[in-house]
Design a protein around this motif. Structure first.
Motif, PDB file in Angstrom:
ATOM      1  N   UNK A   1      30.576  40.944  36.727  1.00  7.87           N
ATOM      2  CA  UNK A   1      29.139  41.060  36.498  1.00  7.87           C
ATOM      3  C   UNK A   1      28.405  40.381  37.644  1.00  7.87           C
ATOM      4  N   UNK A   2      27.333  41.030  38.113  1.00  7.37           N
ATOM      5  CA  UNK A   2      26.649  40.512  39.302  1.00  7.37           C
ATOM      6  C   UNK A   2      27.410  40.904  40.547  1.00  7.37           C
ATOM      7  N   UNK A   3      27.882  42.134  40.569  1.00  6.67           N
ATOM      8  CA  UNK A   3      28.809  42.585  41.605  1.00  6.67           C
ATOM      9  C   UNK A   3      28.273  42.589  43.014  1.00  6.67           C
ATOM     10  N   UNK A   4      26.948  42.481  43.190  1.00  8.54           N
ATOM     11  CA  UNK A   4      26.370  42.465  44.529  1.00  8.54           C
ATOM     12  C   UNK A   4      26.003  41.052  44.969  1.00  8.54           C
ATOM     13  N   UNK A   5      26.316  40.072  44.172  1.00  9.34           N
ATOM     14  CA  UNK A   5      26.025  38.693  44.557  1.00  9.34           C
ATOM     15  C   UNK A   5      26.903  38.231  45.707  1.00  9.34           C
ATOM     16  N   UNK A   6      26.490  37.137  46.342  1.00 11.26           N
ATOM     17  CA  UNK A   6      27.207  36.687  47.536  1.00 11.26           C
ATOM     18  C   UNK A   6      28.634  36.238  47.222  1.00 11.26           C
ATOM     19  N   UNK A   7      28.825  35.558  46.110  1.00  7.68           N
ATOM     20  CA  UNK A   7      30.185  35.174  45.724  1.00  7.68           C
ATOM     21  C   UNK A   7      30.965  36.404  45.272  1.00  7.68           C
ATOM     22  N   UNK A   8      30.330  37.272  44.496  1.00 10.26           N
ATOM     23  CA  UNK A   8      31.021  38.452  43.984  1.00 10.26           C
ATOM     24  C   UNK A   8      31.525  39.349  45.110  1.00 10.26           C
ATOM     25  N   UNK A   9      30.727  39.583  46.130  1.00  9.85           N
ATOM     26  CA  UNK A   9      31.171  40.429  47.236  1.00  9.85           C
ATOM     27  C   UNK A   9      32.398  39.830  47.922  1.00  9.85           C
ATOM     28  N   UNK A  10      32.417  38.519  48.067  1.00 11.65           N
ATOM     29  CA  UNK A  10      33.581  37.859  48.660  1.00 11.65           C
ATOM     30  C   UNK A  10      34.799  37.995  47.747  1.00 11.65           C
ATOM     31  N   UNK A  11      34.581  37.824  46.453  1.00 13.30           N
ATOM     32  CA  UNK A  11      35.666  37.954  45.496  1.00 13.30           C
ATOM     33  C   UNK A  11      36.223  39.375  45.495  1.00 13.30           C
ATOM     34  N   UNK A  12      35.352  40.346  45.501  1.00 14.05           N
ATOM     35  CA  UNK A  12      35.794  41.748  45.515  1.00 14.05           C
ATOM     36  C   UNK A  12      36.640  42.043  46.743  1.00 14.05           C
ATOM     37  N   UNK A  13      36.236  41.509  47.874  1.00 12.96           N
ATOM     38  CA  UNK A  13      36.983  41.736  49.116  1.00 12.96           C
ATOM     39  C   UNK A  13      38.387  41.135  49.023  1.00 12.96           C
ATOM     40  N   UNK A  14      38.473  39.926  48.483  1.00  8.46           N
ATOM     41  CA  UNK A  14      39.772  39.280  48.342  1.00  8.46           C
ATOM     42  C   UNK A  14      40.671  40.044  47.371  1.00  8.46           C
ATOM     43  N   UNK A  15      40.106  40.482  46.265  1.00 10.72           N
ATOM     44  CA  UNK A  15      40.900  41.208  45.284  1.00 10.72           C
ATOM     45  C   UNK A  15      41.399  42.536  45.830  1.00 10.72           C
ATOM     46  N   UNK A  16      40.502  43.270  46.469  1.00 15.85           N
ATOM     47  CA  UNK A  16      40.899  44.569  47.026  1.00 15.85           C
ATOM     48  C   UNK A  16      41.953  44.411  48.111  1.00 15.85           C
ATOM     49  N   UNK A  17      41.837  43.358  48.920  1.00 14.15           N
ATOM     50  CA  UNK A  17      42.775  43.151  50.029  1.00 14.15           C
ATOM     51  C   UNK A  17      44.196  42.937  49.541  1.00 14.15           C
ATOM     52  N   UNK A  18      44.352  42.403  48.348  1.00 20.97           N
ATOM     53  CA  UNK A  18      45.705  42.173  47.850  1.00 20.97           C
ATOM     54  C   UNK A  18      46.172  43.255  46.877  1.00 20.97           C
ATOM     55  N   UNK A  19      45.348  44.303  46.728  1.00 19.53           N
ATOM     56  CA  UNK A  19      45.769  45.455  45.951  1.00 19.53           C
ATOM     57  C   UNK A  19      45.291  45.491  44.520  1.00 19.53           C
ATOM     58  N   UNK A  20      44.434  44.550  44.123  1.00 21.81           N
ATOM     59  CA  UNK A  20      43.862  44.601  42.782  1.00 21.81           C
ATOM     60  C   UNK A  20      42.733  45.628  42.733  1.00 21.81           C
ATOM     61  N   UNK A  21      42.385  46.025  41.543  1.00 21.43           N
ATOM     62  CA  UNK A  21      41.290  46.976  41.327  1.00 21.43           C
ATOM     63  C   UNK A  21      40.078  46.191  40.848  1.00 21.43           C
ATOM     64  N   UNK A  22      39.057  46.115  41.684  1.00 23.73           N
ATOM     65  CA  UNK A  22      37.849  45.374  41.347  1.00 23.73           C
ATOM     66  C   UNK A  22      36.707  46.354  41.096  1.00 23.73           C
ATOM     67  N   UNK A  23      35.952  46.100  40.040  1.00 25.70           N
ATOM     68  CA  UNK A  23      34.751  46.879  39.742  1.00 25.70           C
ATOM     69  C   UNK A  23      33.597  45.903  39.590  1.00 25.70           C
ATOM     70  N   UNK A  24      32.481  46.201  40.231  1.00 21.45           N
ATOM     71  CA  UNK A  24      31.328  45.323  40.181  1.00 21.45           C
ATOM     72  C   UNK A  24      30.152  45.981  39.491  1.00 21.45           C
ATOM     73  N   UNK A  25      29.592  45.313  38.488  1.00 20.67           N
ATOM     74  CA  UNK A  25      28.395  45.820  37.821  1.00 20.67           C
ATOM     75  C   UNK A  25      27.173  45.467  38.662  1.00 20.67           C
ATOM     76  N   UNK A  26      26.340  46.457  38.953  1.00 16.93           N
ATOM     77  CA  UNK A  26      25.148  46.278  39.783  1.00 16.93           C
ATOM     78  C   UNK A  26      23.947  46.891  39.075  1.00 16.93           C
ATOM     79  N   UNK A  27      22.763  46.387  39.424  1.00 12.29           N
ATOM     80  CA  UNK A  27      21.535  46.908  38.811  1.00 12.29           C
ATOM     81  C   UNK A  27      20.993  48.103  39.566  1.00 12.29           C
TER      82      UNK A  27
END
Length: 223
Positions: free
Chosen positions: A6-32
């Motif tokens: 939740x808050x997928x476009x936030x500054x921490x969330x974008x960094x988290x999504x990048x880390x998760x995707x880089x290791x092969x996890x599936x990340x989904x971010x909720x955005x407004x």
């Protein structure tokens, strides 16, 4: 793993999504806003348009179905007033927790704030005081739920400096700064460590590698 943020476009969330995707996890971010979608795709995450200030629980639960974990990293952000501190920092967090329970997603990590465990001192800016009270109420609501394996992370003052990978993570750390890069790295490690469920942790920059820091608090929890 599939992780919904939740808050997928936030500054921490974008960094988290990048880390998760880089290791092969599936990340989904909720955005407004739909125009934020390309920024998420650039990190390797799936954008999901869902406004947590107006969505119903069942709508959010549908986006959480099949997820292994949920991360609440939303916030009203700079420039917002007292009303939105309540509707986002508290209300959206409670809604997201309700939806996670409805979808059967037990692992639930919250990005909170240092200072969200006490009444703001006299003289605190009213909007910042409203923010801290909203975070406190949200944390309390999440921790009251038997249906979630929750972890509350309370970072210190957030910085955009490059992360060092070295942190101080504990029930109490004292006030200091922490890079958003390092907050994201700690979130990944917390998601990987189920023994941190039930912990409320403060986080600042320090001298301990992230994985060692998370292992240490996990060991304390099970000692």
């Amino acid at each position: 793993m599939r992780i919904v943020i939740a808050g997928g476009h936030g500054q921490i969330a974008l960094r988290l999504e990048r880390l998760l995707a880089a290791r092969g996890d599936e990340a989904a971010g909720l955005i407004r806003r739909p125009e934020q979608a390309d920024d998420l795709r650039a990190t390797g995450a799936e954008p999901v348009v869902c406004d947590l200030e107006s969505a119903a629980v069942d709508e959010v639960a549908r986006h959480l179905e099949g997820a292994d974990a949920a991360v609440f990293a939303a916030g009203a952000g700079p420039g917002s007033g007292e009303t939105r501190k309540d509707t986002v920092d508290r209300g959206a967090a409670v809604l997201f927790a309700d939806a996670a329970e409805a979808a059967g997603v037990r692992r639930f990590v919250v990005v909170s704030s240092m200072g969200a465990d006490r009444e703001p001192p006299p003289g605190t800016d009213p909007v910042f005081a409203a923010y801290l009270r909203a975070k406190t109420a949200a944390d309390d609501a999440v921790r009251a739920r038997a249906g979630l394996d929750w972890t509350i992370l309370r970072p210190g003052r957030l910085m955009n400096d490059a992360g060092t990978g070295l942190v101080n993570l504990a029930e109490r750390t004292g006030r200091s700064e922490v890079a958003r890069d390092d907050v994201a790295a700690v979130l990944v490690a917390l998601l990987d460590e189920p023994r941190t469920a039930g912990l409320t942790l403060e986080l600042v920059g320090g001298g301990t590698p992230v994985l060692e820091a998370v292992e240490a608090v996990a060991g304390t929890a099970t000692a």
